[in-house]
Write a protein that holds these residues in place. Structure first.
Motif, short mmCIF file in Angstrom:
data_model
loop_
_atom_site.label_atom_id
_atom_site.label_comp_id
_atom_site.label_asym_id
_atom_site.label_seq_id
_atom_site.Cartn_x
_atom_site.Cartn_y
_atom_site.Cartn_z
N GLU A 40 0.81 -1.22 0.00
CA GLU A 40 0.00 0.00 0.00
C GLU A 40 0.84 1.27 0.00
OE1 GLU A 40 -2.41 -0.28 3.48
OE2 GLU A 40 -0.77 0.10 4.88
N GLY A 41 2.07 1.18 0.46
CA GLY A 41 2.93 2.36 0.47
C GLY A 41 3.73 2.55 -0.80
N HIS A 42 3.63 1.61 -1.73
CA HIS A 42 4.40 1.69 -2.97
C HIS A 42 3.58 2.43 -4.03
CE1 HIS A 42 6.51 -1.13 -0.61
NE2 HIS A 42 6.15 -2.25 -1.20
N HIS A 43 3.43 3.72 -3.84
CA HIS A 43 2.47 4.51 -4.63
C HIS A 43 2.80 4.52 -6.12
CE1 HIS A 43 0.76 5.71 -0.85
NE2 HIS A 43 1.91 6.24 -0.45
N ALA A 44 4.07 4.73 -6.46
CA ALA A 44 4.44 4.77 -7.88
C ALA A 44 4.24 3.40 -8.53
CB ALA A 44 5.89 5.22 -8.04
N ALA A 45 4.55 2.34 -7.79
CA ALA A 45 4.37 0.99 -8.32
C ALA A 45 2.89 0.68 -8.53
CB ALA A 45 4.99 -0.03 -7.38
N LEU A 46 2.07 1.09 -7.58
CA LEU A 46 0.63 0.85 -7.70
C LEU A 46 0.05 1.59 -8.89
CD1 LEU A 46 -1.97 -0.36 -6.55
CD2 LEU A 46 -2.13 1.62 -5.02
N ARG A 47 0.48 2.83 -9.07
CA ARG A 47 0.00 3.62 -10.21
C ARG A 47 0.46 2.99 -11.53
NH1 ARG A 47 1.54 7.94 -8.32
NH2 ARG A 47 3.61 8.10 -9.27
N SER A 48 1.70 2.55 -11.59
CA SER A 48 2.24 1.96 -12.80
C SER A 48 1.52 0.66 -13.16
CB SER A 48 3.74 1.69 -12.62
OG SER A 48 4.26 0.98 -13.72
N MET A 49 1.30 -0.19 -12.17
CA MET A 49 0.63 -1.46 -12.44
C MET A 49 -0.83 -1.24 -12.86
SD MET A 49 2.98 -3.74 -12.15
CE MET A 49 2.00 -5.24 -12.21
N THR A 50 -1.48 -0.27 -12.24
CA THR A 50 -2.87 0.03 -12.59
C THR A 50 -2.97 0.53 -14.03
OG1 THR A 50 -3.35 0.57 -10.27
CG2 THR A 50 -4.90 1.38 -11.94
N GLU A 51 -2.07 1.44 -14.39
CA GLU A 51 -2.07 1.96 -15.76
C GLU A 51 -1.72 0.87 -16.76
OE1 GLU A 51 0.69 5.17 -15.56
OE2 GLU A 51 -0.72 6.56 -14.61
N ALA A 52 -0.79 0.01 -16.40
CA ALA A 52 -0.41 -1.08 -17.32
C ALA A 52 -1.58 -2.02 -17.56
CB ALA A 52 0.79 -1.83 -16.75
N MET A 53 -2.34 -2.33 -16.52
CA MET A 53 -3.50 -3.19 -16.68
C MET A 53 -4.49 -2.59 -17.67
SD MET A 53 -4.40 -4.66 -12.88
CE MET A 53 -6.10 -4.86 -13.39
N SER A 54 -4.65 -1.27 -17.60
CA SER A 54 -5.62 -0.61 -18.48
C SER A 54 -5.20 -0.67 -19.94
CB SER A 54 -5.82 0.85 -18.06
OG SER A 54 -4.68 1.63 -18.37
N GLU A 55 -3.91 -0.92 -20.22
CA GLU A 55 -3.41 -1.00 -21.59
C GLU A 55 -3.52 -2.39 -22.19
OE1 GLU A 55 0.13 2.02 -22.22
OE2 GLU A 55 0.56 0.72 -20.52
N ARG A 56 -3.86 -3.37 -21.38
CA ARG A 56 -3.89 -4.74 -21.87
C ARG A 56 -5.20 -5.04 -22.59
NH1 ARG A 56 1.37 -6.87 -20.80
NH2 ARG A 56 0.47 -8.93 -21.14
#
Length: 391
Positions: free
Chosen positions: A119-135
């Motif tokens: 939960e504290g890995h904010h940049a990682a969470l944002r990156s993974m969320t955006e990557a999912m949206s591109e699939r």
């Protein structure tokens, strides 16, 4: 043609690699299945989350128990305080991880893929969320993200299953193991994010990867995450971080569930899971921590022991009471000086705690403490009082 590396491509400091660029650089993703499982067994890839279990064997076990309804958990909780490699990879190369997750889902016949991010890995969470949206729509239907609390034990495989099932990231008593009965009772594959990224490359090349990620921390000039070739001497890996920033005393290899080593013994060691295992060691979560000579090792160990005791899930006596007792004895020695009775208690209690916990947390703590008492034996035996100053 050289073997691809995890951090090939655009500079990670530029942010996440987008799906279109990722696909242009690496080409289409091959299909998973039994052939990939056999390939992973042939390459000898082991997990990069800490346990170092052979990946091919794990996938084969989940596939055998799947019955077409398995679950894949992408483990990006990374609760080890000094480890940064997983969040670095999630932030910079999210599609490598998602590729590996989709290959896993196909190979073990999974119906859902759950991505656990600290939960504290904010940049990682944002990156993974955006990557999912591109699939693709198919990938998006399979995948969802959960956030793991900032707890040391949250990255344990059974804790990730418990998080997905009940929203509580605490380890559960085993057996059964997650690969037998995990999320919703289904066979569940829990795999670290770096492991899945390696698999995305192995599936494309048909060959073992030749590098891994380490976090170099402590008394070095430029602490950070580095990709090193397998077999690189540990001392050379530390040089990638600028080398020691001052005279060094010891190395903590593998994080808080790792082992302490004298500098002279640590420098020539190969940064390679198989080579270290032959020496009775482990790379663990990939942390290489440098302890400066000016720092009291007993006080450092006592502080880590207090932290690890506080991270107990409070589910069993050996963990809740045993670790606190060990941490208290370490703290008394650090603050009041060596006491033969406390030294005896540390040796006796560590043996009584080991192997008796409901999860593996007590065993990891005891391994850390025993390595400290071996490496810093004279310091523990002749430690002067280091009383804390009142605030």
């Amino acid at each position: 043609m050289s073997t691809p590396r995890l951090l090939d491509g655009p500079n990670p400091s530029m942010g996440p690699e987008r799906f279109a660029a990722h696909a242009r650089r690496l080409g289409p993703l091959p299909k998973g299945g039994h052939g990939l499982i056999d390939l992973l067994g042939h390459t000898g890839l082991t997990g990069r989350g800490g346990a170092g279990f052979p990946v091919g064997l794990k996938w084969k076990a989940v596939a055998a128990a799947s019955h077409g309804a398995a679950v894949v958990i992408v483990n990006g909780a990374e609760g080890e305080p000094h480890s940064k490699k997983d969040r670095h990879l999630m932030t910079s190369r999210p599609h490598l991880i998602l590729d590996g997750a989709m290959l896993a889902a196909t190979s073990v016949r999974a119906k859902q893929v759950v991505i656990s991010v600290g939960e504290g890995h904010h940049a990682a969470l944002r990156s993974m969320t955006e990557a999912m949206s591109e699939r693709s729509e198919h990938d998006r239907r399979l995948m969802r993200i959960v956030t793991a609390p900032a707890r040391y034990v949250a990255g344990d495989s059974s804790a990730t299953v418990h998080l997905v099932d009940a929203g509580i990231a605490t380890p559960t008593t085993t057996p059964p193991e997650p690969h037998e009965r995990g999320v919703g009772g289904a066979a569940t594959l829990v795999q670290n994010v770096e492991t899945l990224a390696h698999i995305a490359l192995i599936a494309r090349t048909g060959a073992a990867t030749e590098s891994l990620l380490v976090t170099v921390a402590g008394a070095v000039l430029t602490p950070g995450v580095f990709e090193v070739n397998l077999g690189t001497p540990l001392g050379e890996a530390v040089q990638l971080a600028g080398g020691p920033s001052e005279a060094a005393r010891a190395v903590l290899l593998g994080g808080y569930f790792g082992r302490w080593l004298d500098i002279a013994d640590a420098w020539p060691l190969p940064v390679d899971p198989h080579g270290l295992r032959e020496r009775g060691l482990s790379l663990g979560c990939g942390v290489i921590g440098i302890l400066p000579a000016r720092q009291c090792p007993v006080c450092e160990v006592a502080g880590i022991m207090r932290y690890l005791a506080s991270e107990s899930s409070a589910q069993c006596g050996p963990c809740f009471f045993g670790l606190r007792a060990l941490a208290d004895a370490c703290t008394r020695i650090a603050e009041r000086g060596t006491d033969p009775g406390d030294l005896q208690r540390l040796n006796r209690w560590s043996g009584e705690v080991q192997g008796r916990g409901a999860c593996k947390h007590p065993d990891g703590v005891v391994m850390f403490l025993q390595s400290a008492m071996k490496t810093f034996g004279d310091d523990f035996a002749h430690h002067p009082a280091h009383l804390r100053r009142s605030a």
